[in-house]
Write a protein that holds these residues in place. Structure first.
Motif, short mmCIF file in Angstrom:
data_model
loop_
_atom_site.label_atom_id
_atom_site.label_comp_id
_atom_site.label_asym_id
_atom_site.label_seq_id
_atom_site.Cartn_x
_atom_site.Cartn_y
_atom_site.Cartn_z
N CYS A 1 0.83 -1.20 0.00
CA CYS A 1 0.00 0.00 0.00
C CYS A 1 0.86 1.25 0.00
O CYS A 1 1.97 1.24 0.53
N VAL A 2 0.35 2.31 -0.60
CA VAL A 2 0.90 3.66 -0.46
C VAL A 2 -0.26 4.54 -0.04
O VAL A 2 -1.33 4.50 -0.65
N LEU A 3 -0.07 5.32 0.99
CA LEU A 3 -1.10 6.23 1.47
C LEU A 3 -0.52 7.64 1.50
O LEU A 3 0.51 7.88 2.13
N CYS A 4 -1.17 8.56 0.79
CA CYS A 4 -0.67 9.92 0.62
C CYS A 4 -1.60 10.95 1.24
O CYS A 4 -2.82 10.79 1.21
N LYS A 5 -0.99 12.01 1.74
CA LYS A 5 -1.72 13.17 2.25
C LYS A 5 -1.06 14.40 1.63
O LYS A 5 0.11 14.69 1.90
N PHE A 6 -1.82 15.11 0.80
CA PHE A 6 -1.29 16.27 0.09
C PHE A 6 -1.67 17.56 0.83
O PHE A 6 -2.82 17.73 1.22
N ASP A 7 -0.70 18.43 1.00
CA ASP A 7 -0.94 19.78 1.48
C ASP A 7 -0.55 20.71 0.34
O ASP A 7 0.63 21.02 0.15
N LEU A 8 -1.54 21.13 -0.45
CA LEU A 8 -1.26 21.92 -1.64
C LEU A 8 -1.02 23.39 -1.32
O LEU A 8 -0.55 24.14 -2.17
N THR A 9 -1.30 23.81 -0.08
CA THR A 9 -0.98 25.17 0.34
C THR A 9 0.53 25.30 0.53
O THR A 9 1.14 26.28 0.10
N ASN A 10 1.12 24.30 1.17
CA ASN A 10 2.57 24.31 1.42
C ASN A 10 3.34 23.44 0.45
O ASN A 10 4.56 23.27 0.60
N ASN A 11 2.63 22.83 -0.52
CA ASN A 11 3.25 21.94 -1.51
C ASN A 11 4.06 20.82 -0.86
O ASN A 11 5.21 20.58 -1.24
#
Length: 187
Positions: free
Chosen positions: A58-68
């Motif tokens: 598995c790969v689990l991602c959490k994106f914060d596009l404000t701070n890239n």
């Protein structure tokens, strides 16, 4: 992997929904730790306390596009990033989500600084493990990375078409041996 793989996927989806929506967990490594505990519990015989040796990658991602930023945790899997015509390989932990010799070791939270234009790829082992070509050998991860680099300038929809065409050409008349899933995300 047929019915067992489908069953594992259904369990995983149900447990992920419970962990994220009901327990309100948001950190990828904590989610994988909880998911592993639930899978181990589901595959433990209540009478004998014996655990079945089963799990998933598995790969689990959490994106914060404000701070890239990308926070991720990975179990026997990785992320390929193509940036400025260069390939980066973001690795995870060498253990599955499930029973393993390292199943008491917590999953690692990894962080990666994203840049506009990055393309991230996550995929099952189905594409690199497919037999084909003139000698009927496995395609391999290094060839997948090269193929992604070559295709990365195209829009994602075009890459999808090219990846399918290349896979079918590589496979030729050989049987498809596994599920194939690839996710591409352009920042």
């Amino acid at each position: 992997h047929g019915v067992p793989g489908a069953f594992m996927s259904l369990l995983g989806i149900n447990f992920l929904n419970e962990i994220v929506l009901e327990r309100d967990k948001t950190e990828p490594h904590e989610i994988l730790d909880d998911l592993r505990a639930e899978i181990k519990k589901a595959f433990t015989d209540k009478d004998t306390n014996n655990e079945m040796n089963d799990g998933m990658d598995c790969v689990l991602c959490k994106f914060d596009l404000t701070n890239n930023t990308l926070d991720y945790a990975a179990a026997n899997n990785s992320i390929v990033v193509v940036r400025n015509n260069e390939v980066m390989h973001l690795t995870g932990d060498k253990m599955p989500v499930g029973k393993s010799p390292r199943d008491t070791v917590p999953f690692t939270l990894n962080q990666f600084q994203l840049e506009k234009g990055d393309t991230l790829y996550m995929f099952t082992d189905g594409y690199p493990d497919q037999f084909g070509g003139e000698q009927g050998k496995k395609f391999k991860v290094k060839n997948v990375k090269q193929l992604l680099l070559q295709m990365s300038a195209h829009e994602l929809e075009k890459q999808h078409e090219l990846l399918n065409e290349y896979f079918e050409s590589w496979r030729g008349n050989l049987e498809q041996i596994d599920d194939v899933l690839m996710v591409g995300i352009r920042i």
